[in-house]
Scaffold this motif. Structure first.
Motif, PDB file in Angstrom:
ATOM      1  N   SER A   1       0.815  -1.210   0.000  1.00 26.37           N
ATOM      2  CA  SER A   1       0.000   0.000   0.000  1.00 26.37           C
ATOM      3  C   SER A   1       0.854   1.267   0.000  1.00 26.37           C
ATOM      4  O   SER A   1       0.395   2.322  -0.391  1.00 26.37           O
ATOM      5  CB  SER A   1      -0.924   0.002   1.209  1.00 26.37           C
ATOM      6  OG  SER A   1      -0.163   0.026   2.391  1.00 26.37           O
TER       7      SER A   1
ATOM      8  N   ASP B   1       1.918   3.288   2.320  1.00 21.76           N
ATOM      9  CA  ASP B   1       1.495   4.441   3.112  1.00 21.76           C
ATOM     10  C   ASP B   1       2.702   5.296   3.470  1.00 21.76           C
ATOM     11  O   ASP B   1       2.651   6.510   3.440  1.00 21.76           O
ATOM     12  CB  ASP B   1       0.820   3.972   4.403  1.00 21.76           C
ATOM     13  CG  ASP B   1      -0.499   3.291   4.109  1.00 21.76           C
ATOM     14  OD1 ASP B   1      -1.126   3.641   3.105  1.00 21.76           O
ATOM     15  OD2 ASP B   1      -0.879   2.403   4.892  1.00 21.76           O
ATOM     16  N   THR B   2       3.757   4.614   3.807  1.00 24.47           N
ATOM     17  CA  THR B   2       4.969   5.323   4.179  1.00 24.47           C
ATOM     18  C   THR B   2       6.164   4.618   3.571  1.00 24.47           C
ATOM     19  O   THR B   2       6.135   3.410   3.345  1.00 24.47           O
ATOM     20  CB  THR B   2       5.161   5.352   5.707  1.00 24.47           C
ATOM     21  OG1 THR B   2       5.143   4.027   6.190  1.00 24.47           O
ATOM     22  CG2 THR B   2       4.071   6.166   6.375  1.00 24.47           C
TER      23      THR B   2
ATOM     24  N   LYS C   1       6.798  -0.340   5.922  1.00 25.77           N
ATOM     25  CA  LYS C   1       5.941  -1.360   6.527  1.00 25.77           C
ATOM     26  C   LYS C   1       6.434  -2.767   6.228  1.00 25.77           C
ATOM     27  O   LYS C   1       6.631  -3.578   7.114  1.00 25.77           O
ATOM     28  CB  LYS C   1       4.508  -1.208   6.020  1.00 25.77           C
ATOM     29  CG  LYS C   1       3.753  -0.098   6.701  1.00 25.77           C
ATOM     30  CD  LYS C   1       2.284  -0.144   6.318  1.00 25.77           C
ATOM     31  CE  LYS C   1       1.484   0.879   7.106  1.00 25.77           C
ATOM     32  NZ  LYS C   1       0.070   0.884   6.721  1.00 25.77           N
TER      33      LYS C   1
END
Ligand SMILES: [Zn+2]
Length: 51
Positions: free
Chosen positions: A10, A12-13, A29
């Motif tokens: 994903s 996100d970071t 992650k």
């Protein structure tokens, strides 16, 4: 929809961490090594990151 939607991760970071032989961008992650060419960065910024 984002430009990263094609990835499993994903994203996100992400983090930047210099390492030999691989691009310096990692998902913070899952640890997936990101292809710097897939990022919408300028060539100038890319060469700075690779140094
Ligand atoms: Zn990930």
């Amino acid at each position: 929809m984002t430009i990263f939607s094609k990835r499993k991760c994903s994203l996100d970071t992400y983090k930047m961490e210099a390492d030999y032989g691989v691009d310096p961008l990692w998902c913070s992650k899952c640890g997936y090594n990101l292809d710097i060419d897939d990022f919408p960065l300028s060539d100038e910024l890319k060469s700075e990151l690779m140094n």
